[in-house]
Design a protein around this motif. Sequence first.
Motif, PDB file in Angstrom:
ATOM      1  N   GLY A 387      -0.689   8.073   4.930  1.00  0.00           N
ATOM      2  CA  GLY A 387      -0.290   6.763   4.621  1.00  0.00           C
ATOM      3  C   GLY A 387      -0.901   5.486   5.102  1.00  0.00           C
ATOM      4  N   ASN A 388      -0.562   4.164   3.383  1.00  0.00           N
ATOM      5  CA  ASN A 388      -1.297   3.453   3.951  1.00  0.00           C
ATOM      6  C   ASN A 388      -0.365   2.000   4.375  1.00  0.00           C
ATOM      7  N   LEU A 389      -1.074   2.190   5.755  1.00  0.00           N
ATOM      8  CA  LEU A 389      -0.999   1.629   7.281  1.00  0.00           C
ATOM      9  C   LEU A 389      -1.042  -0.267   6.667  1.00  0.00           C
ATOM     10  N   SER A 390      -1.398  -0.719   5.452  1.00  0.00           N
ATOM     11  CA  SER A 390      -1.376  -2.404   5.095  1.00  0.00           C
ATOM     12  C   SER A 390       0.276  -2.227   5.159  1.00  0.00           C
ATOM     13  N   ILE A 391       0.597  -1.476   4.198  1.00  0.00           N
ATOM     14  CA  ILE A 391       2.217  -1.687   3.681  1.00  0.00           C
ATOM     15  C   ILE A 391       3.258  -2.323   4.770  1.00  0.00           C
TER      16      ILE A 391
END
Length: 504
Positions: A387-391
């Motif tokens: 998963g994209n942890l920036s979200i």
Amino acid sequence: MKRLPAALATAAVGAATVAALPMTGAAAATGGVTGYATQNGGTTGGAGGTTVKATTGTAIHQALCGRASSSTPITIQVEGTITVGNTAKVSGTSCTTAAGVIEIKEVSNVTIVGVGAGAVFDQIGIHLRGSANIIVQNVTVRNVKKSGSPTSNGGDAIGMESNVHNVWIDHNTLYASGGEDEGYDSLIDMKAGTTYVTVSYNTLRNSGRGGLVGSSDSDLANGPVTFHHNLYENIDSRTPLLRGATAHIYNNYYVNLNESGINPRAGGKARVDNNYFKNSKDVLGTFYTDLPGSWQVSGNIFDNVTWSAPSDENNPAGPDPRSNTSISIPYAYQLDAAGCVPQIVTATAGAGTGLQVSNGSCSVTPPPATTPPTTTPPPTTTPPSGGNLSIGAGADGSSKASGTSYGNVIDGSTGTSWSPAGSTGDISVKWGAATTISRVVIKESAAGRIGAWHLLNADTGAVLSSGTGAGTITFAATSLKKITFRITSASATPTVAEFETYAS
């Protein structure tokens, strides 16, 4: 030579007797490559070329020999320990190498850089001969011998000779375990037509000889050289020895120079600005010869420095050093006040310090914007898994152009973007708690604009990776609260659509 612990005591200056000369001003600071290496066309190393990794000396030679030509730009990232035993001769049309020494011979446009905390060259020297536009950065070179076993590079940690020019020796740790009687020679030697060199932010320690510019009183066609923000500790002499050469020597920290220090002779000239000399003897003058040199001095601090009486072959500059020549400096630079030099140099000099530098105002900054990319291969476009942890994270930056927002890089949409107010700037992703990251994906709205960049651990200022262009960036897993993508060059105003972060 005098035996001291390898680690330098970094306590603040106490009540020792201190003598200071008046400080003079200087031009504005510059970033990246500094000093005389910026002249004569400049020094960029392997910038703009391919990047390869090497874990043996043989692999370093293979990288040099595998280029299309001896001038094809290349950055060689070095990991692990390089030894005489894992360094073999490699042959090719673009190289000339030898076993038992790292041979940078008759080549150009090369960067050798240690990854992370830096690579270790154990009892093996780095030899530059007939080469140009070379950078050596973030490595440790230790215990190179000219006698005993094993021997390498004539006993020099880094040696340059035979028409070498435009070299930057930066953020390295060089040390021996004794002097000539123990089989060692110098830490950095330049001779036989070595010109336009900068030696910056290095640690040089525990050696009989720091280094020379000019190997004899007839080898006078070397220099100019800049030495700045280096730590010299427990060195007997030659910090450096200058035969006929001109050197600009500023903001260095000298501790325990046991016999003599900066030694211009046979027409050599030294401009010595805002250095800190501590617990040392005869730190400046012409020594061991009746062939005089000269010096221009300003702003230095002499803390518990002793001076010999003048004699036929010794002309110490002290105990009250005065200028006896004038040296014009052709490049821009900025001086730290001498009083903060111990603090600044111990925080920045040597391998494994994150390539941090002084900002010229007694503070430490991350690597400057114009440092050539040196620590990662060109990014790919393959997205990482997970998963994209920036979200759901936060974002900020150094500036933003009208109509753009920091938050646009973490919204999961490539239809929005952030741009800096100019052509360069910082964009960051941040979390409320420490988060482990090992991959980043930078996506542009307008492709191909991002040039050089650094990826920083914003908690510590450490450089995680550097390179050119957008795409996927991988690095060692790091726990942090904030990560910064610093754009240092661009072909047009960058437009970052997404700054994605991943744990794996």
